[in-house]
Design an enzyme around this catalytic site. Structure first.
Site, mmCIF file in Angstrom:
data_model
loop_
_atom_site.group_PDB
_atom_site.id
_atom_site.type_symbol
_atom_site.label_atom_id
_atom_site.label_comp_id
_atom_site.label_asym_id
_atom_site.label_seq_id
_atom_site.Cartn_x
_atom_site.Cartn_y
_atom_site.Cartn_z
ATOM 1 N N ASP A 10 0.831 -1.206 0.000
ATOM 2 C CA ASP A 10 0.000 0.000 0.000
ATOM 3 C C ASP A 10 0.874 1.268 0.000
ATOM 4 O O ASP A 10 1.917 1.306 0.675
ATOM 5 C CB ASP A 10 -0.862 -0.060 1.278
ATOM 6 C CG ASP A 10 -1.930 1.007 1.337
ATOM 7 O OD1 ASP A 10 -2.430 1.401 0.272
ATOM 8 O OD2 ASP A 10 -2.278 1.437 2.457
ATOM 9 N N ASP B 235 2.167 5.503 -5.228
ATOM 10 C CA ASP B 235 1.466 6.724 -4.846
ATOM 11 C C ASP B 235 2.201 7.953 -5.366
ATOM 12 O O ASP B 235 3.093 8.491 -4.723
ATOM 13 C CB ASP B 235 1.330 6.780 -3.317
ATOM 14 C CG ASP B 235 0.514 8.000 -2.881
ATOM 15 O OD1 ASP B 235 0.169 8.828 -3.750
ATOM 16 O OD2 ASP B 235 0.229 8.124 -1.687
ATOM 17 N N GLU C 197 -2.958 6.489 -7.726
ATOM 18 C CA GLU C 197 -3.928 7.424 -7.118
ATOM 19 C C GLU C 197 -3.812 8.779 -7.797
ATOM 20 O O GLU C 197 -2.697 9.260 -8.039
ATOM 21 C CB GLU C 197 -3.621 7.568 -5.622
ATOM 22 C CG GLU C 197 -4.465 8.616 -4.916
ATOM 23 C CD GLU C 197 -4.198 8.646 -3.400
ATOM 24 O OE1 GLU C 197 -4.111 7.581 -2.779
ATOM 25 O OE2 GLU C 197 -4.054 9.757 -2.870
ATOM 26 N N HIS D 73 -7.394 9.711 5.337
ATOM 27 C CA HIS D 73 -6.814 8.666 6.180
ATOM 28 C C HIS D 73 -6.948 9.030 7.654
ATOM 29 O O HIS D 73 -6.942 10.205 8.006
ATOM 30 C CB HIS D 73 -5.321 8.495 5.866
ATOM 31 C CG HIS D 73 -5.065 7.960 4.497
ATOM 32 N ND1 HIS D 73 -4.506 8.710 3.497
ATOM 33 C CD2 HIS D 73 -5.292 6.734 3.952
ATOM 34 C CE1 HIS D 73 -4.388 7.972 2.402
ATOM 35 N NE2 HIS D 73 -4.861 6.772 2.649
ATOM 36 N N HIS E 196 -9.809 4.949 -0.338
ATOM 37 C CA HIS E 196 -8.899 4.945 0.811
ATOM 38 C C HIS E 196 -9.615 5.619 1.991
ATOM 39 O O HIS E 196 -10.652 6.238 1.832
ATOM 40 C CB HIS E 196 -7.611 5.702 0.470
ATOM 41 C CG HIS E 196 -6.672 4.903 -0.360
ATOM 42 N ND1 HIS E 196 -5.414 4.533 0.068
ATOM 43 C CD2 HIS E 196 -6.797 4.361 -1.601
ATOM 44 C CE1 HIS E 196 -4.821 3.827 -0.867
ATOM 45 N NE2 HIS E 196 -5.639 3.712 -1.894
ATOM 46 N N GLY F 74 -10.982 4.321 4.790
ATOM 47 C CA GLY F 74 -12.277 3.690 5.106
ATOM 48 C C GLY F 74 -12.726 3.861 6.544
ATOM 49 O O GLY F 74 -13.927 3.819 6.820
ATOM 50 N N THR F 75 -11.795 4.090 7.460
ATOM 51 C CA THR F 75 -12.162 4.210 8.876
ATOM 52 C C THR F 75 -13.085 5.402 9.103
ATOM 53 O O THR F 75 -12.723 6.525 8.731
ATOM 54 C CB THR F 75 -10.892 4.375 9.741
ATOM 55 O OG1 THR F 75 -10.115 3.201 9.588
ATOM 56 C CG2 THR F 75 -11.234 4.589 11.212
HETATM 57 P P1 13P Z 1 -7.816 4.469 7.332
HETATM 58 O O1 13P Z 1 -6.652 4.372 8.256
HETATM 59 O O2 13P Z 1 -8.538 5.748 7.413
HETATM 60 O O3 13P Z 1 -8.740 3.283 7.470
HETATM 61 O O4 13P Z 1 -7.234 4.439 5.842
HETATM 62 C C1 13P Z 1 -6.646 3.291 5.356
HETATM 63 C C2 13P Z 1 -6.057 3.480 4.020
HETATM 64 O O5 13P Z 1 -6.605 4.146 3.172
HETATM 65 C C3 13P Z 1 -4.780 2.836 3.762
HETATM 66 O O6 13P Z 1 -4.301 3.117 2.489
#
Ligand code: 13P
Length: 281
Positions: free
Chosen positions: A82, A104, A134, A178, A206, A208-209
């Site tokens: 990633d 990236d 991206e 993020h 990206h 997602g949290t």
């Molecule tokens: P989060 O830490 O907000 O879940 O983002 C994860 C992410 O996009 C990793 O590339």
């Protein structure tokens, strides 16, 4: 089953109109918990680690373990690098056997991002690995060390980028960020809809949290096929361990291990259920 190319997972997700979760791990316990959740729900899964996390989890140690975990899994697992920032580490991940890498170049001018992505595509081709890129700027930063402002992806730039690179997956910026959102995120679905209509490539969300289940589902209906989750799993692991120490005088290392596995498992399971990939293995 077992270790698969991310390209195959995403093309099946496109046909089935669901998203595959891409979950960050930092150690063996998190890897075990994530795979356990995917196996229990009979779901494909992507397991990832970002380049900025390698100070904690060195690639030469965690990389082979991730690949070995995938190889033994009862469901299809892609292993993804990633936010690759340097060609050196991207090559190392490919050499270890990662079946997908992200380059990236989002902070560069479009032309430079295209050039860098093409270099990585050439390298990945030698390993038949997938490539994610991206464009636009996702807010925050992967490890919280920067606080980048969101710059929404332009559909016309996405179109040009894809026609010149033919990447396997394209991460978009639509108001996502993020880390932990300070306010509820307001995603720009109009921008996503336009990109989805104009560019025929699996799209990646990206940050997602903290995104709501309804917003995840809306994103999936508009072409998001891979969703990255990191902070929520780290938080779930940490909370589960804290609970153990608060509740028990007798916590030992092996209970700690179990709670780490469980913390990752619970968060991965919860997200797979929302992403619609259950029983799609
Ligand atoms: P989060 O830490 O907000 O879940 O983002 C994860 C992410 O996009 C990793 O590339």
């Amino acid at each position: 089953m077992s270790l698969v190319n991310m390209r195959d997972l995403l093309s099946k997700a496109e046909k089935g109109k669901y998203a595959v979760g891409s979950f960050s791990v930092a150690n063996m316990e998190m890897l075990m918990g994530a795979i356990k959740a995917a196996e229990e729900l009979n779901s494909p899964i992507i397991i990832q680690i970002a380049e900025v996390r390698l100070n904690y989890s060195p690639l030469h140690l965690i990389g082979p373990m991730m690949v070995a975990g995938a190889a033994k899994a009862k469901v299809p697992v892609a292993i993804h690098f990633d936010h690759g920032l340097t060609l050196e580490k991207i090559k190392e991940a490919l050499e270890i056997g990662f079946t997908s890498v992200m380059v990236d170049g989002s902070k560069y001018l479009l032309e430079d991002n295209i050039k860098l992505t093409k270099e990585v595509m050439d390298e990945a081709k030698r390993y038949n690995a997938a490539v994610e890129a991206e464009i636009g700027i996702v807010g925050g930063s992967e490890d919280g060390s920067e606080n980048l402002s969101v710059l929404c992806t332009s559909a016309s730039e996405a179109k040009r980028f894809y026609s010149e690179t033919c990447v396997d997956a394209l991460a978009v910026a639509i108001g996502n960020a993020h880390g932990t959102y300070l306010e509820n995120p307001k995603l720009n679905f109009e921008v996503l809809d336009k990109i989805n209509k104009d560019v025929d490539v699996p799209l990646v969300l990206h940050g997602g949290t903290g995104i709501s289940n309804d917003d995840f589902k809306k994103c999936i209906s508009l072409g998001i096929r891979k969703i990255n989750i990191a902070t929520a799993t780290f938080d779930s692991v940490e909370k589960n361990i804290r609970k153990l120490y608060e509740q028990s005088e007798e916590a030992d290392y092996f209970k700690l291990h179990q709670k780490e596995v469980e913390g990752a498992y619970l968060n991965v399971k919860r997200h797979i259920e929302v992403f619609g990939s259950e029983n799609k293995a």
